[in-house]
Every structure is written in structure tokens, then in C-alpha cells.
Design an enzyme around this catalytic site. Structure first.
Site, PDB file in Angstrom:
ATOM      1  N   GLU A  28       0.596  -0.879  -0.186  1.00  0.00           N
ATOM      2  CA  GLU A  28      -0.290  -0.292   0.076  1.00  0.00           C
ATOM      3  C   GLU A  28       1.086   1.103  -0.038  1.00  0.00           C
ATOM      4  O   GLU A  28       0.756   2.250  -0.737  1.00  0.00           O
ATOM      5  CB  GLU A  28      -0.788   0.290   1.055  1.00  0.00           C
ATOM      6  CG  GLU A  28      -1.831  -0.794   1.143  1.00  0.00           C
ATOM      7  CD  GLU A  28      -2.644  -1.521   2.612  1.00  0.00           C
ATOM      8  OE1 GLU A  28      -2.438  -0.226   3.093  1.00  0.00           O
ATOM      9  OE2 GLU A  28      -3.114  -1.723   3.061  1.00  0.00           O
ATOM     10  N   SER A  80      -9.583  -0.743   6.313  1.00  0.00           N
ATOM     11  CA  SER A  80     -10.590  -1.030   6.140  1.00  0.00           C
ATOM     12  C   SER A  80     -11.198  -1.712   5.755  1.00  0.00           C
ATOM     13  O   SER A  80     -12.780  -1.377   5.913  1.00  0.00           O
ATOM     14  CB  SER A  80     -10.381   0.509   5.460  1.00  0.00           C
ATOM     15  OG  SER A  80      -9.995  -0.211   3.981  1.00  0.00           O
TER      16      SER A  80
END
Length: 133
Positions: free
Chosen positions: A12, A32
Site C-alpha cells: 500500500e 479498512s
């Protein structure tokens, strides 16, 4: 489990840096479960769910893809499943994925529908059939 998370968060951050180098403002939403990065540049919004694996075959939960699509529709962005697969970064339009059950299978065949980073950001090179012959 912790090592698996560290690998994913590393990917990420790598993708976030690449997008920022190309002029995108990027928000990373760690933990998330459905959307990992939101990137925007001059009205263009890209939304990513990131997965990584060193295995030749792995599975992605159908619910994660549904969350990515749903969030993208609400937010008004273009969704991508970003995969680092055997060291190679690939991007898949989640609408092209198909499943017969609770999971999506990710293996070498995914390359048939994948695009690269530069195609995602609009700098990809389009080849003509004549160029390949």
C-alpha cells in the site's frame, strides 16, 4: 498473521508513493477492509483495494470486492484491485472478476484482464496489432 499484514501495508505504501510521484494526492485508509487507497488528481479519482501474495494461487473474499465497488460508486471514483503477485504489480477492474462462490481465485490467468500502473494513470502505451507482427 502479523507478517501477512506487514507485507500488505508495505505494498500500500509503495503504491501510494508511486501515485504521489505522478501528481496524485493520496489517502491511505489502513485496516479498512475494502478500500486501502483513495487517489485524486485534477478531478480524476482512483480507489484501490490492495492485495499481495508470493503464492501462485490465492483467494480474495467476495465481500472485499463488493465493498470496493460500493464505496467507489458512492464516492464517484474508478475502482481497482491492485495486486502484487509474484513481485509483479497488476491492476484489475473489479467488474471483470467472476466467482462461483464466496471467493475470487487469483492466479496466473488474472494477467489476461490486468493492466499495469501506467495504464491506470493514463500513461499506458497502446499497441497496434501491426506493431506485434
Amino acid at each position: 498473521m502479523r507478517h501477512k499484514y506487514r507485507k500488505g501495508s508495505s505494498f500500500e505504501r509503495e503504491l501510494k508513493r508511486l501515485l504521489e510521484k505522478e501528481g496524485f494526492a493520496v489517502i491511505r485508509s489502513a485496516g479498512s477492509k475494502g478500500v486501502d487507497l483513495i487517489a485524486g488528481r485534477k478531478g480524476e479519482v482512483l480507489i484501490f483495494e490492495c492485495k499481495t501474495s508470493s503464492k501462485t494461487k490465492f483467494y480474495i473474499n467476495k465481500e472485499d470486492i463488493e465493498k470496493l465497488i460500493s464505496f467507489s460508486e458512492i464516492f464517484g471514483g474508478k475502482p481497482y484491485l491492485a495486486i502484487k503477485f509474484n513481485g509483479e504489480m497488476l491492476f484489475i477492474n473489479p467488474f471483470l472478476l467472476s466467482t462461483n462462490g464466496k471467493n475470487y481465485v487469483i492466479d496466473e490467468r488474472i494477467k489476461a484482464i490486468a493492466i499495469d500502473f501506467y495504464e491506470v494513470i493514463g500513461r499506458g502505451k497502446q499497441l497496434k496489432i501491426d506493431d506485434l507482427i
